[in-house]
Design an enzyme around this catalytic site. Structure first.
Site, PDB file in Angstrom:
ATOM      1  N   LYS A 181     -70.884  51.044   3.670  1.00  0.00           N
ATOM      2  CA  LYS A 181     -70.748  52.024   4.757  1.00  0.00           C
ATOM      3  C   LYS A 181     -71.712  51.673   5.877  1.00  0.00           C
ATOM      4  O   LYS A 181     -72.921  51.760   5.717  1.00  0.00           O
ATOM      5  CB  LYS A 181     -71.038  53.445   4.283  1.00  0.00           C
ATOM      6  CG  LYS A 181     -70.665  54.494   5.354  1.00  0.00           C
ATOM      7  CD  LYS A 181     -71.370  55.821   5.159  1.00  0.00           C
ATOM      8  CE  LYS A 181     -72.726  55.871   5.808  1.00  0.00           C
ATOM      9  NZ  LYS A 181     -72.684  55.857   7.311  1.00  0.00           N
ATOM     10  N   GLU A 255     -84.894  50.104   1.182  1.00  0.00           N
ATOM     11  CA  GLU A 255     -85.755  49.552   2.233  1.00  0.00           C
ATOM     12  C   GLU A 255     -85.827  50.609   3.314  1.00  0.00           C
ATOM     13  O   GLU A 255     -84.848  50.876   4.011  1.00  0.00           O
ATOM     14  CB  GLU A 255     -85.171  48.235   2.751  1.00  0.00           C
ATOM     15  CG  GLU A 255     -86.168  47.430   3.574  1.00  0.00           C
ATOM     16  CD  GLU A 255     -86.007  47.648   5.062  1.00  0.00           C
ATOM     17  OE1 GLU A 255     -86.818  48.424   5.626  1.00  0.00           O
ATOM     18  OE2 GLU A 255     -85.098  47.063   5.654  1.00  0.00           O
ATOM     19  N   CYS A 289     -87.691  48.537  11.365  1.00  0.00           N
ATOM     20  CA  CYS A 289     -88.487  49.201  10.330  1.00  0.00           C
ATOM     21  C   CYS A 289     -89.862  48.569  10.184  1.00  0.00           C
ATOM     22  O   CYS A 289     -90.839  49.259   9.891  1.00  0.00           O
ATOM     23  CB  CYS A 289     -87.754  49.144   8.988  1.00  0.00           C
ATOM     24  SG  CYS A 289     -86.205  50.066   8.952  1.00  0.00           S
ATOM     25  N   GLU A 386     -93.267  57.367  12.275  1.00  0.00           N
ATOM     26  CA  GLU A 386     -92.455  56.267  12.776  1.00  0.00           C
ATOM     27  C   GLU A 386     -91.681  56.727  14.008  1.00  0.00           C
ATOM     28  O   GLU A 386     -90.800  57.579  13.929  1.00  0.00           O
ATOM     29  CB  GLU A 386     -91.487  55.796  11.690  1.00  0.00           C
ATOM     30  CG  GLU A 386     -90.732  54.539  12.064  1.00  0.00           C
ATOM     31  CD  GLU A 386     -89.832  54.048  10.931  1.00  0.00           C
ATOM     32  OE1 GLU A 386     -89.645  52.822  10.836  1.00  0.00           O
ATOM     33  OE2 GLU A 386     -89.331  54.883  10.152  1.00  0.00           O
TER      34      GLU A 386
END
Length: 478
Positions: A181, A255, A289, A386
């Site tokens: 997906k 991850e 990331c 983040e």
């Protein structure tokens, strides 16, 4: 259902996008049973296409197709599976311009990044794992390695095609089948990859693509006939997936987010370090990331580093992603732009000093200038959370021990960078940093043979390299 291509090389447009797309199940494009959603060009806010949103029933059909295909694919010799992977890799190279343009249109990233980084590394991953397909017993992962079965894979919007390659290539090399997906804001290159699977004559059902939002991903992850879950995305969603599969036999790799420290010592090659800082935080608009979003610079060279960094930031070009001279493209979505703005405003309200070079932003689309905050402490939200945008927080340190403590003072542990001329210091810092990847005198460098993954809230498991095979084999340890 399929993409159409301009036949003439001199054509201004090499990708003609159809107004609507279905799902890719059992080797064919099919209409979904759910509703549809729009994917837009973040640089212009124009609708690119309407894409089917897979329902729970659609996901079930895809999983069942993958289960049927698994019987034949897993029994096929590694040498034969490798032929398909090599074929896919070559087609990716041949159609690299199409893929690069489509990725930039759908994602917002500069064409020079999708063309010169993303697509070549995607092809390299399929070449690399094609080479492993008939050598699994020599990978040190057990004497008779066996595939897990059907892998449910959910990928993010920041590197749509690259994350697909990271997950699909090792899964297929090991004999698994896949239901993938893509993110709802960037589904188009995954659907073009489905066409590449058709072009490569990949057996039906080996790769299936289901498009949709969070509910589609949830249906895939929770499906009882999924043997392996692979997810790249936010830590919040990663935690939800971990809870969902707890108590099951599903193998999982996650991850997740990061807040990487890019550490510059006083003996570092400053000009080189500044280039690494720029690459570390402004590459892909900071939608990375492992972005070096926290700059830790030794006090004695902090003024010099900041002066050169600001001068370098003043040369960055923000604008049209399809312009080969663009350095920073569009933010992927309105939602992400709002978050970047919110956290930047919080940084100012908490007392950090904000600076951006003079920058004329386009009037339509989602844009944010390259931004640096100084006077930042570890208590600031912009140093802890983040941002996932082109926003850099600068902290200073005096000693290597202090640098290590500040770098590790985060719930994340995905990556870090160290800039120094002393090899002994590099090795010492690398041993102290709780990060899955530590770059030395460089940043954001990737290779298919090198494993990638994190510690703590950055997830677990490794992708890439020999270790990336372990995630798709029974009983294997990376």
């Amino acid at each position: 259902m399929a993409f159409e291509y301009a036949p003439a090389p001199e054509s201004r447009s090499i990708v003609d996008i159809k107004p609507s797309y279905g799902l890719f199940v059992d080797g064919e494009f099919v209409d979904g049973r759910g509703t549809s959603f729009k994917t837009i060009n973040p640089a212009t806010e124009e609708t690119l296409a309407e894409v089917a949103e897979a329902s729970e029933a659609d996901v079930d059909l895809a999983v069942r197709a993958a289960r049927r295909a698994f019987r034949g694919w897993s029994r096929m010799s590694g040498k034969e599976r490798a032929k398909y992977l090599f074929r896919i890799a070559r087609i990716i190279q041949e159609r690299g311009r199409e893929l690069a343009v489509l990725e930039s249109i759908d994602n917002g990233k500069p064409i020079k990044e999708s063309r010169d980084v993303d697509v070549p590394v995607v092809a390299a991953h399929f070449f690399y794992y094609a080479g492993w397909a008939d050598k699994l017993e020599y990978a040190g992962l057990g004497p008779n390695p066996q595939p897990l079965g059907v892998a449910g894979q959910v990928i993010p919007w920041n590197f749509p095609l690259l994350m697909l390659a990271w997950k699909v290539a090792p899964a297929l090399a090991c004999g698994n089948t896949v239901v993938l997906k893509p993110a709802e804001t960037t589904p188009l290159t995954a659907l073009l990859f489905a066409e590449i699977c058709q072009q490569a004559d990949l057996p039906p059902g080996v790769v299936n693509i289901v498009t949709g939002a969070g509910s589609t991903g949830q249906a895939l992850v929770s499906h009882p006939d999924i043997d392996k879950v692979a997810f790249t995305g936010s830590t919040e969603v990663g935690k939800a997936i971990a809870r969902a599969v707890a108590g099951t036999d599903k193998k999982v790799t996650l991850e997740l987010g990061g807040k990487a420290a890019n550490i510059v010592f006083d003996d570092a090659p400053i000009d080189q370090a500044v280039e690494g800082i720029v690459s570390g935080i402004f590459f892909n608009q900071g939608h990375v990331c492992c972005a070096g979003s926290r700059l830790l610079v030794q006090e004695s060279v902090a003024d010099e580093v900041m002066a050169k960094l600001k001068r370098r930031m003043g040369t960055l070009r923000v604008g049209d992603p399809l312009d080969k001279n663009t350095d920073i493209g569009a933010i992927n979505s309105r939602e992400q732009l709002d978050r970047i703005r919110e956290l930047s405003e919080v940084g100012e309200s908490e007392g950090a000093e904000r600076w951006s070079p003079a920058c004329d932003l386009p009037t339509s689309g989602f844009w944010f200038p390259p931004t640096v905050f100084t006077g930042v402490t570890q208590a600031h939200r912009i140093a802890r959370e983040e941002v996932f945008g082109p926003v850099l927080s600068v902290l200073t340190f005096r000693t290597p021990a202090e640098a290590g403590e500040k770098a590790n003072n985060t719930p994340y542990g995905l990556s870090a960078g160290v800039w120094t001329e002393k090899g002994s210091r590099i090795l010492h810092m690398a041993s102290q940093l709780r990060a899955g990847v530590v770059w030395a005198n460089t940043f954001n460098k990737f290779d298919p043979a090198s494993p990638f993954g994190g510690y703590k809230e950055s997830g677990y498991g490794r992708e890439g390299g020999r270790q990336g095979l372990a995630a798709y084999l029974k009983g294997a340890q990376g």
